[in-house]
Design a protein around this motif. Structure first.
Motif, PDB file in Angstrom:
ATOM      1  N   PHE A  64      81.843  40.090  46.669  1.00  0.00           N
ATOM      2  CA  PHE A  64      82.361  39.954  48.027  1.00  0.00           C
ATOM      3  C   PHE A  64      83.704  40.076  47.952  1.00  0.00           C
ATOM      4  CE2 PHE A  64      77.832  38.294  47.790  1.00  0.00           C
ATOM      5  CZ  PHE A  64      77.345  39.108  49.043  1.00  0.00           C
ATOM      6  N   LYS A  65      84.348  40.782  48.613  1.00  0.00           N
ATOM      7  CA  LYS A  65      85.931  40.757  48.818  1.00  0.00           C
ATOM      8  C   LYS A  65      86.086  40.054  50.165  1.00  0.00           C
ATOM      9  CE  LYS A  65      86.042  43.078  44.894  1.00  0.00           C
ATOM     10  NZ  LYS A  65      87.142  43.346  44.023  1.00  0.00           N
ATOM     11  N   GLN A  66      87.357  40.121  50.800  1.00  0.00           N
ATOM     12  CA  GLN A  66      87.654  39.595  51.773  1.00  0.00           C
ATOM     13  C   GLN A  66      87.004  40.375  53.007  1.00  0.00           C
ATOM     14  OE1 GLN A  66      91.980  39.099  52.717  1.00  0.00           O
ATOM     15  NE2 GLN A  66      91.598  38.105  54.530  1.00  0.00           N
ATOM     16  N   TYR A  67      86.899  41.619  53.074  1.00  0.00           N
ATOM     17  CA  TYR A  67      86.577  42.348  54.266  1.00  0.00           C
ATOM     18  C   TYR A  67      85.461  43.474  53.997  1.00  0.00           C
ATOM     19  CZ  TYR A  67      90.468  40.497  56.428  1.00  0.00           C
ATOM     20  OH  TYR A  67      91.810  39.846  57.064  1.00  0.00           O
ATOM     21  N   HIS A  68      84.797  43.295  52.622  1.00  0.00           N
ATOM     22  CA  HIS A  68      83.909  44.325  52.379  1.00  0.00           C
ATOM     23  C   HIS A  68      83.261  43.700  50.961  1.00  0.00           C
ATOM     24  CE1 HIS A  68      86.940  45.418  49.524  1.00  0.00           C
ATOM     25  NE2 HIS A  68      86.099  46.025  48.922  1.00  0.00           N
ATOM     26  N   ALA A  69      82.033  44.283  50.513  1.00  0.00           N
ATOM     27  CA  ALA A  69      81.337  44.098  49.293  1.00  0.00           C
ATOM     28  C   ALA A  69      81.488  45.221  48.357  1.00  0.00           C
ATOM     29  CB  ALA A  69      79.987  43.607  49.494  1.00  0.00           C
ATOM     30  N   GLU A  70      81.425  44.957  47.180  1.00  0.00           N
ATOM     31  CA  GLU A  70      81.202  46.291  46.284  1.00  0.00           C
ATOM     32  C   GLU A  70      79.918  45.911  45.261  1.00  0.00           C
ATOM     33  OE1 GLU A  70      84.781  46.777  44.111  1.00  0.00           O
ATOM     34  OE2 GLU A  70      86.185  46.820  45.946  1.00  0.00           O
ATOM     35  N   PHE A  71      79.452  46.959  44.744  1.00  0.00           N
ATOM     36  CA  PHE A  71      78.304  46.822  43.657  1.00  0.00           C
ATOM     37  C   PHE A  71      78.732  47.222  42.509  1.00  0.00           C
ATOM     38  CE2 PHE A  71      74.516  48.416  41.575  1.00  0.00           C
ATOM     39  CZ  PHE A  71      74.017  47.386  41.432  1.00  0.00           C
ATOM     40  N   ALA A  72      78.592  46.627  41.465  1.00  0.00           N
ATOM     41  CA  ALA A  72      78.738  46.663  40.179  1.00  0.00           C
ATOM     42  C   ALA A  72      77.451  46.741  39.459  1.00  0.00           C
ATOM     43  CB  ALA A  72      79.671  45.812  39.478  1.00  0.00           C
ATOM     44  N   GLY A  73      76.795  47.875  39.261  1.00  0.00           N
ATOM     45  CA  GLY A  73      75.593  48.127  38.368  1.00  0.00           C
ATOM     46  C   GLY A  73      75.602  48.104  36.960  1.00  0.00           C
ATOM     47  N   PRO A  74      74.509  48.321  36.314  1.00  0.00           N
ATOM     48  CA  PRO A  74      74.485  48.439  35.034  1.00  0.00           C
ATOM     49  C   PRO A  74      75.648  49.308  34.346  1.00  0.00           C
ATOM     50  CG  PRO A  74      72.341  48.673  35.729  1.00  0.00           C
ATOM     51  CD  PRO A  74      73.400  48.757  36.986  1.00  0.00           C
ATOM     52  N   GLY A  75      76.278  48.745  33.232  1.00  0.00           N
ATOM     53  CA  GLY A  75      77.389  49.372  32.544  1.00  0.00           C
ATOM     54  C   GLY A  75      78.741  49.295  33.212  1.00  0.00           C
ATOM     55  N   ALA A  76      79.052  48.706  34.324  1.00  0.00           N
ATOM     56  CA  ALA A  76      80.064  48.562  35.269  1.00  0.00           C
ATOM     57  C   ALA A  76      81.030  47.639  34.805  1.00  0.00           C
ATOM     58  CB  ALA A  76      79.943  48.565  36.656  1.00  0.00           C
ATOM     59  N   ALA A  77      82.423  47.632  34.681  1.00  0.00           N
ATOM     60  CA  ALA A  77      83.293  46.658  34.486  1.00  0.00           C
ATOM     61  C   ALA A  77      83.516  45.600  35.646  1.00  0.00           C
ATOM     62  CB  ALA A  77      84.622  47.066  33.818  1.00  0.00           C
ATOM     63  N   VAL A  78      83.471  44.290  35.215  1.00  0.00           N
ATOM     64  CA  VAL A  78      83.973  43.569  36.432  1.00  0.00           C
ATOM     65  C   VAL A  78      84.978  42.526  35.859  1.00  0.00           C
ATOM     66  CG1 VAL A  78      81.749  43.683  37.506  1.00  0.00           C
ATOM     67  CG2 VAL A  78      81.844  41.813  35.519  1.00  0.00           C
ATOM     68  N   GLY A  79      85.492  41.924  36.641  1.00  0.00           N
ATOM     69  CA  GLY A  79      86.584  40.722  36.311  1.00  0.00           C
ATOM     70  C   GLY A  79      87.862  41.558  36.177  1.00  0.00           C
ATOM     71  N   GLY A  80      88.707  40.839  35.176  1.00  0.00           N
ATOM     72  CA  GLY A  80      90.180  41.428  35.105  1.00  0.00           C
ATOM     73  C   GLY A  80      91.044  41.347  36.290  1.00  0.00           C
ATOM     74  N   ASP A  81      91.953  42.296  36.292  1.00  0.00           N
ATOM     75  CA  ASP A  81      92.676  42.449  37.723  1.00  0.00           C
ATOM     76  C   ASP A  81      91.946  43.035  38.726  1.00  0.00           C
ATOM     77  OD1 ASP A  81      95.121  41.215  36.356  1.00  0.00           O
ATOM     78  OD2 ASP A  81      95.883  43.081  35.610  1.00  0.00           O
ATOM     79  N   TYR A  82      90.843  43.738  38.229  1.00  0.00           N
ATOM     80  CA  TYR A  82      90.401  44.609  39.304  1.00  0.00           C
ATOM     81  C   TYR A  82      89.645  43.621  40.425  1.00  0.00           C
ATOM     82  CZ  TYR A  82      87.822  49.118  40.292  1.00  0.00           C
ATOM     83  OH  TYR A  82      87.348  50.233  40.881  1.00  0.00           O
ATOM     84  N   ASP A  83      89.167  42.540  40.058  1.00  0.00           N
ATOM     85  CA  ASP A  83      88.346  41.530  40.826  1.00  0.00           C
ATOM     86  C   ASP A  83      89.024  40.308  41.226  1.00  0.00           C
ATOM     87  OD1 ASP A  83      86.103  43.183  41.429  1.00  0.00           O
ATOM     88  OD2 ASP A  83      85.495  42.798  39.310  1.00  0.00           O
ATOM     89  N   ARG A  84      90.315  40.171  41.253  1.00  0.00           N
ATOM     90  CA  ARG A  84      91.117  38.901  41.275  1.00  0.00           C
ATOM     91  C   ARG A  84      90.792  38.619  42.723  1.00  0.00           C
ATOM     92  NH1 ARG A  84      93.410  36.407  37.316  1.00  0.00           N
ATOM     93  NH2 ARG A  84      94.374  37.920  35.785  1.00  0.00           N
ATOM     94  N   ASP A  85      90.565  39.555  43.481  1.00  0.00           N
ATOM     95  CA  ASP A  85      90.405  39.289  45.024  1.00  0.00           C
ATOM     96  C   ASP A  85      89.082  38.971  45.341  1.00  0.00           C
ATOM     97  OD1 ASP A  85      89.572  41.810  44.518  1.00  0.00           O
ATOM     98  OD2 ASP A  85      90.316  42.468  46.693  1.00  0.00           O
ATOM     99  N   CYS A  86      88.219  38.626  44.574  1.00  0.00           N
ATOM    100  CA  CYS A  86      86.768  38.430  44.530  1.00  0.00           C
ATOM    101  C   CYS A  86      86.533  36.929  45.280  1.00  0.00           C
ATOM    102  CB  CYS A  86      85.922  38.710  43.374  1.00  0.00           C
ATOM    103  SG  CYS A  86      84.266  38.694  43.749  1.00  0.00           S
ATOM    104  N   GLN A  87      85.728  36.806  46.202  1.00  0.00           N
ATOM    105  CA  GLN A  87      85.455  35.788  46.827  1.00  0.00           C
ATOM    106  C   GLN A  87      84.117  35.164  46.828  1.00  0.00           C
ATOM    107  OE1 GLN A  87      86.704  36.220  51.027  1.00  0.00           O
ATOM    108  NE2 GLN A  87      88.801  36.307  50.601  1.00  0.00           N
ATOM    109  N   GLY A  88      83.374  35.938  46.218  1.00  0.00           N
ATOM    110  CA  GLY A  88      81.912  35.307  45.795  1.00  0.00           C
ATOM    111  C   GLY A  88      81.336  36.646  44.936  1.00  0.00           C
ATOM    112  N   ALA A  89      79.956  36.299  44.468  1.00  0.00           N
ATOM    113  CA  ALA A  89      79.229  37.167  43.598  1.00  0.00           C
ATOM    114  C   ALA A  89      77.735  36.864  43.750  1.00  0.00           C
ATOM    115  CB  ALA A  89      79.686  37.191  42.159  1.00  0.00           C
ATOM    116  N   LEU A  90      77.035  38.032  44.051  1.00  0.00           N
ATOM    117  CA  LEU A  90      75.625  37.680  44.073  1.00  0.00           C
ATOM    118  C   LEU A  90      75.111  38.644  43.081  1.00  0.00           C
ATOM    119  CD1 LEU A  90      73.020  36.793  45.614  1.00  0.00           C
ATOM    120  CD2 LEU A  90      73.543  39.139  47.042  1.00  0.00           C
TER     121      LEU A  90
END
Length: 184
Positions: A64-90
């Motif tokens: 969950f970002k400020q105004y939208h959500a993104e899906f990271a499925g199997p094999g996807a990178a998460v964290g790092g600079d890419y998700d610094r604006d993440c406000q929640g995770a399901l």
């Protein structure tokens, strides 16, 4: 004066619909249970380290970002600079995050993350909201068992494809028989 009235109206709309303007505070699971979004997963994502969603399991993460959500499925990178604006995770399924062991593995994970983003982008290009909802539900049911998808909150799907949570609820209840004219 006109712009002042408009600003007051817009503020009233936001504060009436989401009093604290923090959308994540209002996400409730379909069974009525509240879900915590300030979890250890979010701490991991904000740590600055890069992880990969385990590609050997049926799992994923809605970010969950400020105004939208993104899906990271199997094999996807998460964290790092890419998700610094993440406000929640399901987490979906039995989530397993692994650190990439090589630069090649990290690059591949970033490419897979882009593929997941492109898939969601294609879904959001559907002209009507109920089509977007039906497509995202169909996609999730291809990757995860229907009982897992049924447990995901309407708000998560709404943020993924840019519709109101009420639209997701109606499409879930009525399926593809929903009348187009009510959701423009």
């Amino acid at each position: 004066m006109d712009s002042e009235k408009r600003r007051r109206y817009q503020t009233a709309m936001v504060s009436t619909y989401y009093p604290d303007t923090s959308f994540l505070d209002y996400i409730v699971m379909p069974d009525g249970a509240e879900r915590s979004y300030g979890s250890d997963i979010l701490k991991k994502l904000l740590s600055g380290k890069v992880f990969m969603v385990n590609s050997r399991k049926r799992n994923g993460l809605i970010l969950f970002k400020q105004y939208h959500a993104e899906f990271a499925g199997p094999g996807a990178a998460v964290g790092g600079d890419y998700d610094r604006d993440c406000q929640g995770a399901l987490p979906i399924g039995n989530l397993s995050l692994l650190p990439p062991e090589t630069n090649e593995e990290r690059q591949k994970a970033y490419l897979i993350r882009r593929q997941w983003i492109r898939l969601i982008k294609q879904i959001t290009e559907n002209p009507t909201p109920q089509q977007r909802v039906q497509k995202i539900l169909d996609q999730f049911e291809q990757y995860f068992p229907p009982e897992v998808v049924a447990l995901l909150p309407d708000e998560a799907f709404a943020l993924l494809v840019g519709v109101l949570p009420q639209t997701v609820a109606v499409v879930r209840r009525l399926g593809s028989e929903v009348d187009n004219r009510f959701y423009y």
